[in-house]
Design a protein around this motif. Structure first.
Motif, PDB file in Angstrom:
ATOM      1  N   ASN A  12       0.849  -1.231   0.128  1.00 27.51           N
ATOM      2  CA  ASN A  12       0.128   0.163   0.024  1.00 27.51           C
ATOM      3  C   ASN A  12       0.855   1.410  -0.008  1.00 27.51           C
ATOM      4  O   ASN A  12       0.583   2.218  -0.545  1.00 27.51           O
ATOM      5  N   ALA A  13       1.812   1.361   0.742  1.00 31.02           N
ATOM      6  CA  ALA A  13       2.776   2.448   0.832  1.00 31.02           C
ATOM      7  C   ALA A  13       3.473   2.740  -0.233  1.00 31.02           C
ATOM      8  O   ALA A  13       3.814   3.791  -0.683  1.00 31.02           O
ATOM      9  N   ALA A  14       3.788   1.684  -1.198  1.00 32.50           N
ATOM     10  CA  ALA A  14       4.938   1.851  -1.983  1.00 32.50           C
ATOM     11  C   ALA A  14       3.941   2.170  -3.376  1.00 32.50           C
ATOM     12  O   ALA A  14       4.678   2.956  -4.353  1.00 32.50           O
ATOM     13  N   LYS A  15       2.649   2.108  -3.409  1.00 27.21           N
ATOM     14  CA  LYS A  15       2.026   2.476  -4.843  1.00 27.21           C
ATOM     15  C   LYS A  15       2.266   3.846  -5.165  1.00 27.21           C
ATOM     16  O   LYS A  15       1.967   4.057  -6.424  1.00 27.21           O
ATOM     17  N   ILE A  16       2.231   4.799  -4.334  1.00 30.84           N
ATOM     18  CA  ILE A  16       2.530   6.289  -4.519  1.00 30.84           C
ATOM     19  C   ILE A  16       3.998   6.719  -5.325  1.00 30.84           C
ATOM     20  O   ILE A  16       4.022   7.988  -5.891  1.00 30.84           O
ATOM     21  N   PHE A  17       4.789   5.698  -5.205  1.00 28.58           N
ATOM     22  CA  PHE A  17       5.913   6.144  -5.345  1.00 28.58           C
ATOM     23  C   PHE A  17       6.591   6.147  -6.771  1.00 28.58           C
ATOM     24  O   PHE A  17       6.987   7.238  -7.481  1.00 28.58           O
ATOM     25  N   PRO A  18       6.016   5.156  -7.780  1.00 28.67           N
ATOM     26  CA  PRO A  18       6.603   5.177  -8.984  1.00 28.67           C
ATOM     27  C   PRO A  18       5.976   6.476  -9.811  1.00 28.67           C
ATOM     28  O   PRO A  18       6.551   7.043 -10.761  1.00 28.67           O
ATOM     29  N   ALA A  19       4.726   6.920  -9.378  1.00 29.44           N
ATOM     30  CA  ALA A  19       4.087   7.974 -10.272  1.00 29.44           C
ATOM     31  C   ALA A  19       4.773   9.269  -9.903  1.00 29.44           C
ATOM     32  O   ALA A  19       4.875  10.325 -10.595  1.00 29.44           O
ATOM     33  N   ASN A  20       5.368   9.230  -8.806  1.00 27.02           N
ATOM     34  CA  ASN A  20       6.154  10.516  -8.317  1.00 27.02           C
ATOM     35  C   ASN A  20       7.669  10.643  -8.147  1.00 27.02           C
ATOM     36  O   ASN A  20       8.046  11.567  -7.383  1.00 27.02           O
ATOM     37  N   THR A  21       8.145   9.544  -8.924  1.00 28.68           N
ATOM     38  CA  THR A  21       9.793   9.946  -8.965  1.00 28.68           C
ATOM     39  C   THR A  21       9.978  10.415 -10.147  1.00 28.68           C
ATOM     40  O   THR A  21       9.582  10.495 -11.214  1.00 28.68           O
ATOM     41  N   ASP A  22      10.966  11.553  -9.705  1.00 29.75           N
ATOM     42  CA  ASP A  22      11.634  12.574 -10.789  1.00 29.75           C
ATOM     43  C   ASP A  22      12.972  12.791 -10.418  1.00 29.75           C
ATOM     44  O   ASP A  22      13.213  12.196  -9.449  1.00 29.75           O
ATOM     45  N   LYS A  23      13.594  13.533 -11.383  1.00 29.12           N
ATOM     46  CA  LYS A  23      15.224  13.782 -10.930  1.00 29.12           C
ATOM     47  C   LYS A  23      15.374  14.628  -9.838  1.00 29.12           C
ATOM     48  O   LYS A  23      16.111  14.621  -9.361  1.00 29.12           O
ATOM     49  N   ARG A  24      14.307  15.441  -9.190  1.00 32.66           N
ATOM     50  CA  ARG A  24      14.344  16.403  -7.981  1.00 32.66           C
ATOM     51  C   ARG A  24      14.463  15.506  -6.788  1.00 32.66           C
ATOM     52  O   ARG A  24      14.994  15.517  -5.994  1.00 32.66           O
ATOM     53  N   ASP A  25      13.430  14.534  -7.018  1.00 32.93           N
ATOM     54  CA  ASP A  25      13.111  13.639  -5.686  1.00 32.93           C
ATOM     55  C   ASP A  25      13.062  12.387  -6.457  1.00 32.93           C
ATOM     56  O   ASP A  25      12.166  11.583  -6.957  1.00 32.93           O
ATOM     57  N   THR A  26      14.040  11.593  -6.191  1.00 34.70           N
ATOM     58  CA  THR A  26      14.331  10.152  -6.810  1.00 34.70           C
ATOM     59  C   THR A  26      13.334   9.278  -6.074  1.00 34.70           C
ATOM     60  O   THR A  26      13.603   7.968  -6.436  1.00 34.70           O
ATOM     61  N   LYS A  27      13.042   9.474  -4.711  1.00 35.37           N
ATOM     62  CA  LYS A  27      12.342   8.493  -4.034  1.00 35.37           C
ATOM     63  C   LYS A  27      13.427   7.405  -3.377  1.00 35.37           C
ATOM     64  O   LYS A  27      13.279   6.298  -3.304  1.00 35.37           O
ATOM     65  N   VAL A  28      14.732   7.782  -3.502  1.00 34.70           N
ATOM     66  CA  VAL A  28      15.925   6.928  -3.270  1.00 34.70           C
ATOM     67  C   VAL A  28      16.245   7.604  -1.724  1.00 34.70           C
ATOM     68  O   VAL A  28      16.184   8.439  -1.537  1.00 34.70           O
ATOM     69  N   ALA A 323      -2.649   4.587 -16.355  1.00 36.47           N
ATOM     70  CA  ALA A 323      -2.362   5.986 -16.744  1.00 36.47           C
ATOM     71  C   ALA A 323      -3.346   7.195 -15.865  1.00 36.47           C
ATOM     72  O   ALA A 323      -2.808   8.118 -15.708  1.00 36.47           O
ATOM     73  N   THR A 324      -4.464   6.911 -15.642  1.00 38.01           N
ATOM     74  CA  THR A 324      -5.265   7.481 -14.818  1.00 38.01           C
ATOM     75  C   THR A 324      -5.189   7.803 -13.484  1.00 38.01           C
ATOM     76  O   THR A 324      -4.971   8.701 -12.723  1.00 38.01           O
ATOM     77  N   LYS A 325      -4.483   6.615 -12.998  1.00 36.46           N
ATOM     78  CA  LYS A 325      -4.245   6.469 -11.473  1.00 36.46           C
ATOM     79  C   LYS A 325      -2.883   7.416 -11.390  1.00 36.46           C
ATOM     80  O   LYS A 325      -2.857   7.918 -10.414  1.00 36.46           O
ATOM     81  N   ASP A 326      -2.116   7.065 -12.266  1.00 40.90           N
ATOM     82  CA  ASP A 326      -0.770   8.078 -12.328  1.00 40.90           C
ATOM     83  C   ASP A 326      -0.973   9.615 -11.852  1.00 40.90           C
ATOM     84  O   ASP A 326      -0.602  10.407 -11.011  1.00 40.90           O
ATOM     85  N   TYR A 327      -2.016  10.059 -12.638  1.00 43.43           N
ATOM     86  CA  TYR A 327      -2.456  11.667 -12.563  1.00 43.43           C
ATOM     87  C   TYR A 327      -3.104  11.752 -11.146  1.00 43.43           C
ATOM     88  O   TYR A 327      -2.883  12.703 -10.433  1.00 43.43           O
ATOM     89  N   ILE A 328      -3.772  10.813 -10.737  1.00 44.46           N
ATOM     90  CA  ILE A 328      -4.636  10.766  -9.271  1.00 44.46           C
ATOM     91  C   ILE A 328      -3.530  10.733  -8.200  1.00 44.46           C
ATOM     92  O   ILE A 328      -3.310  11.606  -7.137  1.00 44.46           O
ATOM     93  N   LEU A 329      -2.576   9.987  -8.371  1.00 50.60           N
ATOM     94  CA  LEU A 329      -1.472   9.813  -7.417  1.00 50.60           C
ATOM     95  C   LEU A 329      -0.570  10.994  -7.194  1.00 50.60           C
ATOM     96  O   LEU A 329      -0.020  11.285  -6.143  1.00 50.60           O
ATOM     97  N   ARG A 330      -0.456  11.597  -8.658  1.00 53.00           N
ATOM     98  CA  ARG A 330       0.527  12.813  -8.460  1.00 53.00           C
ATOM     99  C   ARG A 330      -0.102  14.004  -7.907  1.00 53.00           C
ATOM    100  O   ARG A 330       0.620  14.512  -7.115  1.00 53.00           O
ATOM    101  N   PHE A 331      -1.403  14.047  -8.047  1.00 54.67           N
ATOM    102  CA  PHE A 331      -2.327  14.918  -7.527  1.00 54.67           C
ATOM    103  C   PHE A 331      -2.185  14.818  -5.868  1.00 54.67           C
ATOM    104  O   PHE A 331      -2.226  15.621  -5.058  1.00 54.67           O
ATOM    105  N   ALA A 332      -2.459  13.429  -5.338  1.00 53.19           N
ATOM    106  CA  ALA A 332      -2.404  13.273  -4.205  1.00 53.19           C
ATOM    107  C   ALA A 332      -1.241  13.496  -3.357  1.00 53.19           C
ATOM    108  O   ALA A 332      -0.868  14.017  -2.086  1.00 53.19           O
ATOM    109  N   ASN A 333      -0.093  13.307  -3.978  1.00 50.36           N
ATOM    110  CA  ASN A 333       1.211  13.643  -3.522  1.00 50.36           C
ATOM    111  C   ASN A 333       1.678  15.017  -3.360  1.00 50.36           C
ATOM    112  O   ASN A 333       2.424  15.398  -2.622  1.00 50.36           O
TER     113      ASN A 333
END
Length: 420
Positions: A12-28, A323-333
């Motif tokens: 459950n906790a991991a689901k938000i990380f892929p959609a919100n990984t970027d160069k500024r915040d790598t989630k590492v 693809a839609t979940k990604d938008y939802i998870l980015r907004f939630a983040n």
């Protein structure tokens, strides 16, 4: 015959990380262990191979499905290497079958970097402890000849890969959560994308415990209060209208039995409103202690855990394309980011077999971030406070100077120009 790859749903906790990984915040995030001797890469590679036999789940790649991301086992094997990148550099690339962890070394330090989709701090720390255990065991085999030395790691590979969120989920009517307004955000000029400032302070555990007890607080409560007060000192009068909100990841294994090395944590929020409350450290600390007592109960954590898991089990959400979940998870983040000022994570005391303690100086950790965050851990009498920041500024200096003014001797190391 080629083996059919095994796959796992994301916890459950991991689901938000892929959609919100970027160069500024790598989630590492990175855990390191510093020894009293130079690292031998040959023995480190052997130790890694031995460790992966206990943690086969780590040899995985992240893939996209129609409705969710998932983890798939891979035959790809990691190779240790000398540290040659900025801390917490990207590990997940959408179009590459890359491993989600990396092991490097530099002089006397062993570094383990992990993408948060794979594990949380407690799970990754067990991996690093196991890696260091095998490294010392093989590097100094003559010293341990005819001695039985064990690391507390008796769980099976299957138990390590368990999704504990699903195990403890209970469908229930969730009460309304306390609404938190948009929080104050720390100001400062950004480092270049891909770079991050790290400032670490090493303090005597004994002295820090003594200081915390003088204030009738736990170490975590005390550090959170000093961090909040240090942030306040950089706020304008107008900015004090917004609350300072510190996110605290809580290891749910301390409340719900679990041997999983995957994500199993819940975040609580500590809130202080300087525009409405007194502006002295003791008042801040009193508020912090009260909030910890209210929010760090098994019942409150269970409710929060169930509320988060309920969305995952919602039939409508299950049928929404990825693809839609990604938008939802980015907004939630984005909403989550707006409602937090910073984060402080204390993974606690790191334990190793008594016979290996003379070889180890300390453990530390820090995380990638778009703002400024603290992570802490201790080993023997060394308590390491690591401040990772994407912002240039004097907040870390103010924080460490407060601790120094209270009588603590602090050994500072940093990759940026920062003096106290």
């Amino acid at each position: 015959m080629k083996k059919k790859p095994q796959w796992h749903k994301l916890d459950n906790a991991a689901k938000i990380f892929p959609a919100n990984t970027d160069k500024r915040d790598t989630k590492v995030f990175r855990f390191s262990c510093e020894l009293y001797e130079q690292i031998d890469p040959v023995f480190l590679q052997k130790a890694l191979e031995k460790t992966l036999q206990k943690f086969p789940y780590y040899c995985s790649i992240l893939k996209r499905g129609l409705f969710w991301y998932y983890i798939e086992n891979t035959e790809r094997k990691p190779l240790i290497h000398i540290e040659n990148r900025y801390p917490c550099s990207p590990l997940y690339f959408p179009n590459r079958k890359s491993l989600l962890f990396d092991v490097s070394y530099y002089h006397k330090r062993i570094n383990l970097e992990v993408h948060h989709v794979l594990s949380d701090g407690s799970g990754a720390l067990l991996f690093l402890r196991t890696l260091v255990y095998y490294y010392i065991l093989h590097k100094h085999s003559e010293a341990f000849l005819n001695k039985e030395i064990y690391l507390e790691n008796t769980t099976t590979a299957s138990e390590k890969s368990t999704d504990s969120f699903s195990k403890y989920f209970q469908k229930e009517h969730t009460s309304k959560q306390q609404k938190i307004p948009f929080a104050y955000h720390i100001k400062g000029e950004y480092f270049e994308i891909g770079q991050m400032g790290v400032i670490e302070g090493c303090i005597s555990v004994k002295m820090l415990l003594q200081l915390s007890k003088q204030h009738q607080a736990t170490v975590t409560e005390f550090l959170v209060a000093v961090w909040i007060y240090s942030i306040y000192e950089g706020m304008s009068v107008k900015e004090q209208k917004k609350p300072v909100v510190i996110s605290i990841p809580v290891n749910l294994r301390n409340y719900f039995p679990s041997d999983s090395t995957r994500n199993f944590f819940k975040v609580i929020q500590i809130v202080y409103r300087f525009g409405e409350q007194k502006e002295d450290l003791e008042t801040v600390l009193c508020s912090v202690k009260k909030q910890f007592q209210q929010k760090l109960t098994k019942e409150q954590l269970r409710k929060g855990m169930n509320a988060l898991s309920a969305l995952e089990h919602n039939i409508t959400m299950k049928l929404v394309p990825l693809a839609t979940k990604d938008y939802i998870l980015r907004f939630a983040n984005w909403i989550s980011y707006q409602k937090a000022t910073s984060c402080l994570s204390n993974v606690g005391k790191v334990k190793m077999p008594q016979e290996m303690i003379p070889y180890i100086r300390l453990f530390d950790l820090f995380v990638s971030t778009k703002t400024t965050q603290i992570a802490t851990c201790s080993f023997e009498d060394n308590f390491v406070i690591s401040i990772a920041t994407a912002l240039k500024g004097d907040l870390p200096k103010r924080f460490f100077c407060h601790l120094s003014d209270m009588g603590l001797e602090i050994e500072i190391t940093t990759n940026i120009e920062q003096e106290c």
